[in-house]
Design a protein around this motif. Structure first.
Motif, short mmCIF file in Angstrom:
data_model
loop_
_atom_site.label_atom_id
_atom_site.label_comp_id
_atom_site.label_asym_id
_atom_site.label_seq_id
_atom_site.Cartn_x
_atom_site.Cartn_y
_atom_site.Cartn_z
N SER A 1 0.79 -1.16 -0.13
CA SER A 1 -0.09 0.01 0.06
C SER A 1 0.98 1.33 0.26
CB SER A 1 -0.86 0.07 1.29
OG SER A 1 -0.21 0.05 2.32
N GLY A 2 0.35 2.18 -0.61
CA GLY A 2 1.13 3.53 -0.72
C GLY A 2 2.30 3.65 -1.82
N ALA A 3 3.01 4.67 -1.54
CA ALA A 3 4.15 4.90 -2.53
C ALA A 3 5.39 4.21 -1.80
CB ALA A 3 4.28 6.41 -2.73
N LEU A 4 5.90 3.24 -2.49
CA LEU A 4 6.97 2.32 -1.89
C LEU A 4 8.17 3.23 -1.81
CD1 LEU A 4 7.64 -0.40 -1.03
CD2 LEU A 4 8.72 -0.71 -3.35
N GLY A 5 8.51 4.28 -2.79
CA GLY A 5 9.47 5.04 -2.72
C GLY A 5 9.57 6.03 -1.53
N GLU A 6 8.59 6.43 -1.01
CA GLU A 6 8.66 7.04 0.03
C GLU A 6 9.03 6.43 1.52
OE1 GLU A 6 4.80 9.09 0.55
OE2 GLU A 6 4.93 10.06 -1.21
N LYS A 7 8.59 4.92 1.60
CA LYS A 7 8.91 4.26 2.54
C LYS A 7 10.68 3.53 2.47
CE LYS A 7 4.24 2.46 2.70
NZ LYS A 7 3.22 1.45 2.82
N VAL A 8 11.16 3.65 1.18
CA VAL A 8 12.27 2.88 1.07
C VAL A 8 13.35 4.21 0.99
CG1 VAL A 8 13.85 1.83 -0.44
CG2 VAL A 8 11.61 1.03 -0.07
N GLY A 9 12.85 5.28 0.70
CA GLY A 9 13.56 6.46 0.53
C GLY A 9 13.91 7.05 -0.78
N THR A 10 13.44 6.45 -1.68
CA THR A 10 14.01 6.85 -3.04
C THR A 10 13.42 8.24 -3.55
OG1 THR A 10 12.34 5.39 -4.13
CG2 THR A 10 14.33 4.47 -3.67
N ALA A 11 12.05 8.60 -2.74
CA ALA A 11 11.57 9.76 -3.17
C ALA A 11 11.93 10.90 -2.60
CB ALA A 11 10.01 9.35 -3.16
N ALA A 12 12.84 10.61 -1.50
CA ALA A 12 13.22 11.66 -0.52
C ALA A 12 14.45 12.57 -1.50
CB ALA A 12 13.84 11.27 0.55
N SER A 13 14.22 13.75 -0.97
CA SER A 13 15.16 14.62 -1.67
C SER A 13 16.64 14.43 -1.25
CB SER A 13 14.83 16.22 -1.32
OG SER A 13 14.80 16.44 0.14
N SER A 14 16.79 13.96 -0.12
CA SER A 14 17.97 13.40 0.40
C SER A 14 17.84 12.02 0.85
CB SER A 14 18.58 14.19 1.67
OG SER A 14 18.58 15.51 1.41
N PRO A 15 18.43 11.05 -0.22
CA PRO A 15 18.07 9.55 0.15
C PRO A 15 18.96 9.08 1.31
CG PRO A 15 18.61 10.13 -2.37
CD PRO A 15 18.65 11.51 -1.59
N ALA A 16 18.45 7.95 1.82
CA ALA A 16 18.91 7.55 3.27
C ALA A 16 20.29 6.79 2.91
CB ALA A 16 17.94 6.69 4.00
#
Length: 418
Positions: free
Chosen positions: A105-120
């Protein structure tokens, strides 16, 4: 039936002739057969295995290649002397996905960190490994395509210069479509990309769909110059790949809602102008409801029309059996394997393997079934998992032998008797 073989819970027109626990790693995801060897990616055993099936009644595990730390190798493709293996974050080993609802459910990239401006900080390997399998029992890595992000989820490759992958890349909300140039397989490189508008967070795009929906590509299969992409809760995405270096979006067609999403894979039958599409069941105890295997009329490629669905298994109460009930994968008519525009082979998870006859595309009929028994042990390490079979993938070789694997129950080799 030999006493050495597991006794199925149910079988009709599919006879078990061989079984393997894959060298003590009975968890399998994607499965390919190449030169008499079954190669399968593992969900929980961290790598992939090779099983010698030249004598299908006596399969023999001959190799295991471990994955890099914290990395999935669950999906792979073979053709000729090449094996392509995905490398991605091991999602089901991560704390945030121990409840699988969070993965689906939801945007996987937000949970993994790919959608963040500063990737983890990343502790996994992301990309696609290329192996030489001239000797399929001993894969030898010859190349690697790195990607910045969560990694690659699934691949379509049937020889030649180009492979087609789903990739979770930095800047995107979920998996997108990407082509890979294998002109030099020791140095694979990216070709082009396609995504649905709203997925490119780095470019300032914002989703137009509800936040709980997974708008991400599972994978695409390619027929001629067209890629048919199964885009999970976004349904079907059709892509022009006449120039694989510059793929172009042609059509987005979604039937969810009112249906329940989870579109997983597509099989084009060009001689009959049909497209078979499976919606994956992703939650336990039928929580996500009816997930069909659809038949679409695609005589007009820009107007796919659903004309029927394959029947749900009804020989037992699978809704209450535990685990997932409903489609996972359909066999994709591999050109080096069995090809049919009439028989559809599918996995129905806790309902095992099913074969459908679509001679009349308006009334598909189930003609064969095989339900493995309860697995002797649970390979799925996530909490609160039931000890039931979850038939995952199916491959059919040129002779018509059916190979199927399971999250927990090992490799089954079957003869179709109808």
């Amino acid at each position: 039936m030999s006493q050495d073989l597991p006794k199925p819970d149910y079988a009709r027109n599919l006879k078990l002739i061989g079984h393997s626990d894959q060298g003590g790693r009975p968890d399998g995801v994607q499965l390919m057969v190449n030169k008499g060897h079954a190669i399968t990616g593992h969900m929980f055993s961290k790598g992939f295995s090779v099983v010698d099936v030249r004598d299908p009644r006596r399969p023999r595990a001959v190799n295991y290649i471990p994955a890099p730390p914290n990395t999935w190798n669950i999906h792979l493709q073979t053709f000729g002397d090449l094996l392509l293996v995905i490398n991605a974050k091991d999602m089901f080993a991560s704390a945030e996905f121990q409840d699988e609802k969070n993965y689906y459910s939801g945007a996987l990239g937000e949970k993994v960190g790919t959608a963040a401006s500063s990737p983890a900080v990343r502790n996994w390997t992301a990309g696609m490994a290329v192996y030489d399998i001239a000797d399929p029992a001993h894969p030898r890595q010859i190349g690697f395509l790195p990607v910045a992000g969560g990694g690659i989820h699934r691949i379509w490759y049937t020889g030649g210069r180009w492979a087609y992958v789903s990739a979770l890349l930095d800047g995107f909300t979920d998996y997108i479509f990407m082509t890979v140039d294998l002109a030099d397989p020791t140095r694979p490189r990216e070709g082009g990309r396609v995504w649905l508008p709203g997925m490119n967070a780095a470019a300032g795009e914002t989703p137009s769909w509800p936040a709980h929906r997974r708008f991400g590509l599972h994978h695409a299969t390619v027929s001629g110059t067209t890629a048919y992409g199964a885009w999970r809760d976004a349904g079907l995405v059709v892509i022009d790949v006449a120039d694989p270096a510059a793929p172009a979006l042609k059509l987005h067609h979604n039937w969810s809602p009112p249906f329940n999403g989870g579109t997983h894979n597509c099989l084009h039958l060009p001689a009959r102008d049909l497209l078979v599409v499976a919606d994956e069941a992703v939650l336990d105890d039928y929580e996500d409801g009816f997930k069909p295997i659809w038949l679409f009329d695609v005589r007009d490629p820009m107007k796919p029309i659903s004309i029927s669905t394959c029947p749900e298994p009804d020989d037992a109460d699978y809704r209450r059996k535990g685990g997932h009930f409903g489609p996972h994968n359909i066999y994709e008519n591999r050109p080096d394997g069995f090809v049919s525009d009439r028989r559809i082979f599918a996995t129905q998870q806790n309902a095992g393997i099913r074969v459908y006859d679509i001679a009349n595309p308006f009334r598909p009929e189930e003609i064969a079934a095989f339900v493995p028994p309860q697995p002797p042990r649970l390979m799925d390490h996530r909490p609160n998992r039931p000890r039931v079979i979850q038939s995952c993938d199916v491959y059919v070789d040129r002779e018509g032998l059916v190979y199927a694997n399971d999250y927990n129950g090992g490799l089954s080799i079957l003869e179709l008797t109808v």
